[in-house]
Scaffold this motif. Structure first.
Motif, PDB file in Angstrom:
ATOM      1  N   SER A   1     103.069   5.103  13.334  1.00  0.00           N
ATOM      2  CA  SER A   1     102.592   5.696  14.528  1.00  0.00           C
ATOM      3  C   SER A   1     103.519   6.653  14.871  1.00  0.00           C
ATOM      4  N   GLU A   2     103.047   7.924  15.607  1.00  0.00           N
ATOM      5  CA  GLU A   2     103.993   8.959  16.090  1.00  0.00           C
ATOM      6  C   GLU A   2     103.865   9.357  17.707  1.00  0.00           C
ATOM      7  N   PRO A   3     104.065   8.433  18.517  1.00  0.00           N
ATOM      8  CA  PRO A   3     103.863   8.939  19.819  1.00  0.00           C
ATOM      9  C   PRO A   3     104.833   9.687  20.481  1.00  0.00           C
ATOM     10  N   GLY A   4     104.470  10.467  21.581  1.00  0.00           N
ATOM     11  CA  GLY A   4     105.304  11.178  22.399  1.00  0.00           C
ATOM     12  C   GLY A   4     105.048  10.996  23.640  1.00  0.00           C
ATOM     13  N   ARG A   5     103.845  11.675  24.216  1.00  0.00           N
ATOM     14  CA  ARG A   5     103.692  11.589  25.414  1.00  0.00           C
ATOM     15  C   ARG A   5     103.491  10.347  26.202  1.00  0.00           C
ATOM     16  N   TRP A   6     102.652   9.488  25.492  1.00  0.00           N
ATOM     17  CA  TRP A   6     102.751   8.245  26.223  1.00  0.00           C
ATOM     18  C   TRP A   6     103.928   7.362  26.302  1.00  0.00           C
TER      19      TRP A   6
ATOM     20  N   TYR B   1     109.001   7.932  17.181  1.00  0.00           N
ATOM     21  CA  TYR B   1     108.945   8.936  18.355  1.00  0.00           C
ATOM     22  C   TYR B   1     108.886  10.285  18.120  1.00  0.00           C
ATOM     23  N   ALA B   2     107.774  10.867  18.467  1.00  0.00           N
ATOM     24  CA  ALA B   2     107.530  12.311  18.318  1.00  0.00           C
ATOM     25  C   ALA B   2     108.446  13.213  19.047  1.00  0.00           C
ATOM     26  N   MET B   3     109.702  13.361  18.745  1.00  0.00           N
ATOM     27  CA  MET B   3     110.873  13.986  19.596  1.00  0.00           C
ATOM     28  C   MET B   3     110.466  15.126  19.933  1.00  0.00           C
ATOM     29  N   LYS B   4     109.700  15.967  19.608  1.00  0.00           N
ATOM     30  CA  LYS B   4     109.184  17.407  20.413  1.00  0.00           C
ATOM     31  C   LYS B   4     108.781  17.024  21.817  1.00  0.00           C
ATOM     32  N   ALA B   5     108.457  15.907  22.226  1.00  0.00           N
ATOM     33  CA  ALA B   5     108.000  15.554  23.347  1.00  0.00           C
ATOM     34  C   ALA B   5     109.320  15.683  24.524  1.00  0.00           C
TER      35      ALA B   5
ATOM     36  N   ALA C   1     107.311  14.461  29.378  1.00  0.00           N
ATOM     37  CA  ALA C   1     107.111  14.900  27.811  1.00  0.00           C
ATOM     38  C   ALA C   1     106.705  16.446  28.096  1.00  0.00           C
ATOM     39  N   TYR C   2     107.171  17.230  27.162  1.00  0.00           N
ATOM     40  CA  TYR C   2     106.775  18.609  27.049  1.00  0.00           C
ATOM     41  C   TYR C   2     107.238  19.338  28.253  1.00  0.00           C
ATOM     42  N   GLY C   3     108.247  18.941  28.838  1.00  0.00           N
ATOM     43  CA  GLY C   3     108.797  19.528  29.970  1.00  0.00           C
ATOM     44  C   GLY C   3     110.076  20.372  29.518  1.00  0.00           C
TER      45      GLY C   3
ATOM     46  N   LEU D   1     100.438  12.917   2.834  1.00  0.00           N
ATOM     47  CA  LEU D   1      99.253  14.033   3.021  1.00  0.00           C
ATOM     48  C   LEU D   1      98.749  13.952   4.243  1.00  0.00           C
ATOM     49  N   ARG D   2      99.085  15.021   5.209  1.00  0.00           N
ATOM     50  CA  ARG D   2      98.437  15.274   6.430  1.00  0.00           C
ATOM     51  C   ARG D   2      96.930  15.623   6.518  1.00  0.00           C
ATOM     52  N   LEU D   3      95.809  14.685   6.508  1.00  0.00           N
ATOM     53  CA  LEU D   3      94.663  15.134   6.278  1.00  0.00           C
ATOM     54  C   LEU D   3      94.013  15.374   7.536  1.00  0.00           C
TER      55      LEU D   3
ATOM     56  N   GLY E   1      99.335   8.951  13.331  1.00  0.00           N
ATOM     57  CA  GLY E   1      99.810   9.955  14.305  1.00  0.00           C
ATOM     58  C   GLY E   1      99.942   9.546  15.802  1.00  0.00           C
ATOM     59  N   GLY E   2     100.124  10.314  16.562  1.00  0.00           N
ATOM     60  CA  GLY E   2     100.252  10.160  18.127  1.00  0.00           C
ATOM     61  C   GLY E   2      98.939  10.473  18.767  1.00  0.00           C
ATOM     62  N   GLY E   3      99.167  10.898  19.963  1.00  0.00           N
ATOM     63  CA  GLY E   3      98.333  11.442  20.793  1.00  0.00           C
ATOM     64  C   GLY E   3      97.576  10.669  21.965  1.00  0.00           C
ATOM     65  N   LEU E   4      98.011   9.541  22.079  1.00  0.00           N
ATOM     66  CA  LEU E   4      97.380   8.671  23.274  1.00  0.00           C
ATOM     67  C   LEU E   4      97.746   9.328  24.664  1.00  0.00           C
TER      68      LEU E   4
ATOM     69  N   LEU F   1      97.734  11.081   9.626  1.00  0.00           N
ATOM     70  CA  LEU F   1      96.409  11.791  10.480  1.00  0.00           C
ATOM     71  C   LEU F   1      97.474  12.048  12.089  1.00  0.00           C
ATOM     72  N   HIS F   2      96.885  13.280  12.575  1.00  0.00           N
ATOM     73  CA  HIS F   2      97.218  13.519  14.039  1.00  0.00           C
ATOM     74  C   HIS F   2      95.851  14.063  14.517  1.00  0.00           C
ATOM     75  N   LEU F   3      95.286  13.786  15.346  1.00  0.00           N
ATOM     76  CA  LEU F   3      94.073  14.648  15.837  1.00  0.00           C
ATOM     77  C   LEU F   3      94.208  15.445  17.140  1.00  0.00           C
ATOM     78  N   GLY F   4      95.472  15.242  17.641  1.00  0.00           N
ATOM     79  CA  GLY F   4      95.642  16.005  18.828  1.00  0.00           C
ATOM     80  C   GLY F   4      96.250  15.101  19.967  1.00  0.00           C
ATOM     81  N   SER F   5      96.503  15.698  21.240  1.00  0.00           N
ATOM     82  CA  SER F   5      97.011  14.944  22.320  1.00  0.00           C
ATOM     83  C   SER F   5      96.047  14.686  23.308  1.00  0.00           C
ATOM     84  N   GLN F   6      96.714  13.710  24.286  1.00  0.00           N
ATOM     85  CA  GLN F   6      95.849  13.544  25.400  1.00  0.00           C
ATOM     86  C   GLN F   6      94.522  12.717  25.052  1.00  0.00           C
TER      87      GLN F   6
ATOM     88  N   ALA G   1     111.952   8.459  14.266  1.00  0.00           N
ATOM     89  CA  ALA G   1     111.836   9.948  14.583  1.00  0.00           C
ATOM     90  C   ALA G   1     110.691  10.696  13.925  1.00  0.00           C
ATOM     91  N   ASP G   2     109.952  11.168  14.701  1.00  0.00           N
ATOM     92  CA  ASP G   2     108.829  12.271  13.889  1.00  0.00           C
ATOM     93  C   ASP G   2     109.542  13.526  14.224  1.00  0.00           C
ATOM     94  N   VAL G   3     109.832  14.318  13.379  1.00  0.00           N
ATOM     95  CA  VAL G   3     110.479  15.512  13.596  1.00  0.00           C
ATOM     96  C   VAL G   3     109.525  16.731  13.041  1.00  0.00           C
TER      97      VAL G   3
HETATM   98  C1  PLP Z   1     102.212  15.468  14.072  1.00  0.00           C
HETATM   99  C2  PLP Z   1     102.277  15.090  15.403  1.00  0.00           C
HETATM  100  N1  PLP Z   1     102.605  13.988  15.613  1.00  0.00           N
HETATM  101  C3  PLP Z   1     102.775  13.369  16.862  1.00  0.00           C
HETATM  102  C4  PLP Z   1     102.666  14.134  17.834  1.00  0.00           C
HETATM  103  C5  PLP Z   1     102.827  13.262  19.392  1.00  0.00           C
HETATM  104  O1  PLP Z   1     101.821  13.726  20.308  1.00  0.00           O
HETATM  105  P1  PLP Z   1     101.716  12.717  21.556  1.00  0.00           P
HETATM  106  O2  PLP Z   1     102.947  13.427  22.258  1.00  0.00           O
HETATM  107  O3  PLP Z   1     100.437  13.407  22.136  1.00  0.00           O
HETATM  108  O4  PLP Z   1     101.747  11.412  21.397  1.00  0.00           O
HETATM  109  C6  PLP Z   1     102.477  15.454  17.851  1.00  0.00           C
HETATM  110  C7  PLP Z   1     102.059  16.455  18.985  1.00  0.00           C
HETATM  111  O5  PLP Z   1     101.960  17.538  18.998  1.00  0.00           O
HETATM  112  C8  PLP Z   1     102.444  15.904  16.395  1.00  0.00           C
HETATM  113  O6  PLP Z   1     102.006  17.368  16.236  1.00  0.00           O
END
Ligand code: PLP
Length: 391
Positions: free
Chosen positions: A274-279, A54-58, A371-373, A145-147, A235-238, A196-201, A75-77
């Motif tokens: 995988s590293e999902p947060g928002r979903w 879980y991408a805990m920044k969310a 998420a991200y609030g 390696l994050r590519l 990565g995350g981003g869904l 890999l993490h291409l971005g969010s949404q 936890a993804d930190v």
């Molecule tokens: C490296 C990485 N992984 C995962 C996430 C989680 O993305 P999301 O909340 O869109 O799933 C982020 C969000 O910025 C991120 O930077």
């Protein structure tokens, strides 16, 4: 959410949100733990045999973290602060993937002391820095390696991360140098993964598919050099919908995402992460706020509430449009700008939005704020941070 007897209720257990405003002092984030469990279960089921971090920044709320740990998440930190928060709430170092472009020497040293499961490296100088520190400490760092595959996923530019002009990840042309560096620190760095993490949404997957194809080739080439390479972290981003609640459609999109991922990566025969947060969190939270004034000008009518961009910055930062609903259902509607108390013109939740006709003292719920609030909240203007309640 739904109205029952004209009052807004949240989540599978239908919590009456109004009951939480009895001793209202300031804006409140409300998170529904049942909903989070439901989403985690749905994602685990779709992404069979994938380890979820879980991408805990969310949302790093302690109860949220404990709930996800109990459900089976890692936890993804992205900072030492997040590492500490994860450890305080039941995660072990073996549950933690450490991402982020700016890891300091101190943060790397602490992560190595703890023997964190995996460090996702974002640049050649960072790889060298980790190699040197690990060598000095007599440690062997588990590295992914994050590519950066240079792919456009058609999201808001502020949440795209997989393009060549983004600061994230490393260009594929850098791989030979990365190999050289990994070999020169062979005793101190162990290549365990590609990430890999291409971005969010992300709500459609053409770019994502292409990114997986590009990185698969690199993975196979790297594995010939490093037999320790056994993990692919996609990565995350869904994405989720903010303009409507359509959970069935979101589950269908999840299935499509899972099918694309699993069918693309199965030939690698490696561990998937995988590293999902928002979903997981987005729909699980609302921000409750109280109307202070209804202010009419010759141009507009402003509904001024006690929450502001300092509490939920997504509308100001990403032009995000959250649904806004009154806790008491109203029969009449009007067109309003819903704004906060902060001394910035960018302090708004909605512009020219048709919503229920509210008056001073009424409560509004800003939906899908799980998420991200709170995690992006600040005390700008020396406003107090909002409260958080888990139900
Ligand atoms: C490296 C990485 N992984 C995962 C996430 C989680 O993305 P999301 O909340 O869109 O799933 C982020 C969000 O910025 C991120 O930077």
């Amino acid at each position: 959410m739904e109205y029952i007897n004209n009052e807004l209720h949240l989540g599978p257990k239908k919590k009456n949100l109004k009951s939480l405003t009895a001793n209202y002092m300031r804006p409140i984030y409300v998170y529904d733990l049942d909903f989070i469990r439901m989403r985690f279960a749905a994602m685990s089921q779709a992404l069979k045999n994938v380890r979820i971090f879980y991408a805990m920044k969310a949302n790093p709320n302690p109860e949220v973290l404990r709930c996800l740990k109990e459900a089976g998440s890692g936890a993804d930190v992205v900072s030492l602060g997040e590492i500490k928060r994860a450890l305080e709430n039941g995660f072990s170092p073996a549950d933690i993937v450490y991402s982020g472009v700016g890891k300091t020497r101190h943060e790397i040293t602490e992560a190595l002391k703890l023997d964190i499961y995996q460090i996702n490296v974002e640049s050649l100088p960072e790889l060298e820095r980790i190699g040197q520190i690990a060598k000095e400490m007599g440690k062997k760092a588990a590295i992914a390696l994050r590519l950066n595959p240079d792919i456009d996923i058609k999201t808001h530019p502020y949440i795209a991360t997989g393009l060549r002009d983004n600061k994230f990840g490393m260009e594929l042309s850098l791989v030979p140098e990365l190999i050289r560096c990994l070999k020169s620190y062979a005793g101190s760095l162990e290549l365990v993964g590609v990430s890999l993490h291409l971005g969010s949404q992300m709500l459609e997957f053409e770019g994502y598919k292409e990114a997986l194809e590009r990185l698969k080739k690199v993975f196979i080439a790297l594995q010939k050099e490093f037999s320790s390479l056994q993990r692919f972290d996609f990565g995350g981003g869904l994405g989720i919908y903010y303009d409507r609640l359509d959970l069935a459609k979101e589950e269908a999109i999840l299935k499509e995402y899972a099918e694309i991922t699993l069918s693309s990566l199965q030939e690698l025969n490696c561990d998937l992460q995988s590293e999902p947060g928002r979903w997981l969190l987005g729909h699980a939270g609302v921000l409750l706020t109280q109307v202070q004034y209804v202010k009419k000008t010759s141009e507009k009518t402003f509904v001024i509430v006690d929450a502001g961009m300092n509490h939920l910055i997504r509308p100001s930062l990403y032009e995000a449009e959250h649904l806004i609903l009154p806790l008491d259902k109203k029969s009449e509607e009007g067109v309003f700008d819903i704004v906060g108390p902060i001394c910035e013109s960018s302090d708004f939740f909605a512009k020219d939005r048709k919503i229920a006709k509210v008056k001073e003292g009424d409560f509004l719920a800003v939906m899908d704020a799980g998420a991200y609030g709170y995690s992006m909240a600040s005390s700008y203007n020396l406003q107090e941070l909002p409260l958080e309640i888990c139900i």
